[in-house]
Design an enzyme around this catalytic site. Structure first.
Site, PDB file in Angstrom:
ATOM      1  N   SER A 168       0.849  -1.188   0.000  1.00  4.56           N
ATOM      2  CA  SER A 168       0.000   0.000   0.000  1.00  4.56           C
ATOM      3  C   SER A 168       0.884   1.235   0.000  1.00  4.56           C
ATOM      4  O   SER A 168       2.071   1.172   0.345  1.00  4.56           O
ATOM      5  CB  SER A 168      -0.887  -0.002   1.247  1.00  4.56           C
ATOM      6  N   TYR A 181      -2.109  -0.534  10.333  1.00  6.80           N
ATOM      7  CA  TYR A 181      -2.030  -0.879   8.904  1.00  6.80           C
ATOM      8  C   TYR A 181      -0.702  -0.420   8.317  1.00  6.80           C
ATOM      9  O   TYR A 181      -0.014  -1.182   7.631  1.00  6.80           O
ATOM     10  CB  TYR A 181      -3.204  -0.209   8.193  1.00  6.80           C
TER      11      TYR A 181
END
Length: 340
Positions: A168, A181
Site C-alpha cells: 500500500s 495498517y
C-alpha cells in the site's frame, strides 16, 4: 562541460533503452499455469484472479469465508474461467502449507502466488491497542510470509515462479489514522523487496505492489475505532471519490502486466506516485503536512482504547450513503464486497 553533458545524455538514453527493453520483453505465457490468490474471494484479489483467468491461468481462490468463496468461484465460472475455491486462513502457517501441498498434488505446481488478503483498521493511534497491531501484523505481514514460505521450496526446486505482494502507499508514507495498517504494510514491503533481491538467483520474481486508494468497495469491511461514525463516513468518502482512487480493474490490469513483464516494483495511481515522490524528496515536510491534516481528522472518543474495532458498514450515514459514494457502492456489489 560538453563531455559532461554528452555523458549525461548517453547515460539517460541507455537507461531509457534499458527500461523500454524491460517493458517490451515478454515472459513465459501465463496460460496453463496455476495461480494461487489469497484474499481472492472479493475486492482486488477477485479482480486480479479474473484478469489472470482471462489469460488462461488456472485459478485457486483462497479466503476464510466459504460462502464468499463459492460466490466468487461461481462468478468466475460464468465467465468461463476455471477456478477452485479453497478455504484457508493466511495467519495459519501450517494450514497454508497444507493448502499449497493440496493444490500442487491435485492441480500442479503453483506458478504464481498473489498475496492480496488483508484487513484495515481505521482510527487515531490513541484508540489502538497492542492487540490491534498484532492483528494487523498477523494478516498483513505474517500472512504473505506464510503463503510465500509454502510455495518457495517448490519454486526454488523448479527454478521458476512469481510472487506478488500487494502492499500500500501506507507502506511508503505513514498515513494518519492507519497506524497498525501502516506498520504492518511497511514490514511487508521491506520483506518483499529483500525477498525479491534474494529469490532472483533461483529464477523467482518477487513483485512489490504499492497501490494508493482503490475503488474496491471494501470500505464497509474496514474496522473502525474512536469516533466510529465519523471515521467510517470519512473513510467511505475517500475510498469512493474518482479523483482520489483508482478503479480495481485498472489496478488489476497493471499488476498482471507487471507479472507478464517481470517487473519488480509497481506503484499504482497518480496520487500514490506523487505522495511517494514528495516524501522521498522532503520527508520532514510531508510528515509535518500530514500532521496538519491530522488536526482535521476525528479525535479519539473517551474510552475508545478499550473498545473493539467494528466494521465501518455499521456506522456509515449521511454523506457516506449518498451520491458521493455511488462508485464505491457499485464496486462493492461488483466485487463481492457487500457484507452479509
Amino acid at each position: 562541460m560538453r563531455r559532461s553533458t554528452a555523458l549525461s545524455l548517453t547515460i539517460a538514453l541507455a537507461a531509457g533503452a534499458w527500461l523500454a527493453s524491460r517493458r517490451l520483453r515478454r515472459r513465459t505465457p501465463l496460460a496453463g499455469g496455476v495461480a494461487l490468490v489469497t484474499g481472492g474471494s472479493r475486492g482486488l484479489g477477485l479482480v486480479v484472479a479474473r484478469e489472470l483467468g482471462r489469460r488462461g491461468m488456472r485459478i485457486v481462490l483462497c479466503a476464510r469465508d466459504e460462502e464468499e468463496l463459492e460466490r466468487a468461484r461461481g462468478g468466475l465460472a460464468q465467465e468461463g474461467i476455471e477456478a477452485t475455491a479453497l478455504p484457508g486462513d493466511v495467519t495459519d502457517e501450517d494450514g497454508m502449507r497444507t493448502l499449497v501441498a493440496d493444490v500442487e498434488e491435485n492441480l500442479g505446481p503453483v506458478d504464481l502466488l498473489v498475496n492480496s488478503a488483508g484487513i484495515i483498521q481505521v482510527g487515531p493511534a490513541e484508540a489502538m491497542t497492542v492487540e490491534d497491531y498484532r492483528r494487523a501484523m498477523d494478516v498483513l505481514f505474517y500472512g504473505p510470509l506464510h503463503a510465500a514460505e509454502a510455495v518457495l521450496p517448490g519454486m526454488r526446486a523448479r527454478r521458476r515462479g512469481t510472487i506478488v505482494n500487494v502492499t500500500s502507499i501506507g507502506a511508503a508514507v505513514g498515513i494518519p489514522h492507519l497506524a497498525p495498517y501502516d506498520a504492518a504494510k511497511f514490514a511487508a514491503r521491506g520483506w518483499s523487496e529483500a525477498l525479491g533481491a534474494e529469490a532472483a538467483k533461483h529464477g523467482i520474481d518477487v513483485i512489490t505492489v504499492v497501490p494508493g486508494l482503490m475503488r474496491t468497495g471494501s470500505f464497509g469491511r474496514a474496522l473502525v475505532k474512536g469516533r466510529r461514525y465519523a471515521e467510517a463516513s470519512l473513510f467511505s468518502l475517500l475510498a469512493s471519490l474518482p479523483l482520489v482512487t483508482v478503479s480495481a480493474e485498472r489496478a488489476a490490469r497493471r499488476i498482471v502486466r507487471a507479472i507478464e513483464h517481470g517487473e519488480r516494483f509497481v506503484i499504482i495511481g497518480l496520487p500514490a506516485r506523487l505522495l511517494r515522490l514528495a516524501h522521498s524528496i522532503m520527508p520532514g515536510a510531508i510528515v509535518a503536512t500530514l500532521g496538519l491534516v491530522n488536526r482535521f481528522l476525528p479525535t479519539a472518543a473517551p474510552g475508545a482504547r478499550h473498545g473493539i474495532a467494528l466494521p465501518a458498514e455499521l456506522f456509515r450515514r449521511g454523506l457516506a450513503r449518498s451520491i458521493l459514494t455511488a462508485l464505491g457502492e457499485r464496486a462493492a456489489r461488483r466485487y463481492n464486497e457487500e457484507p452479509a
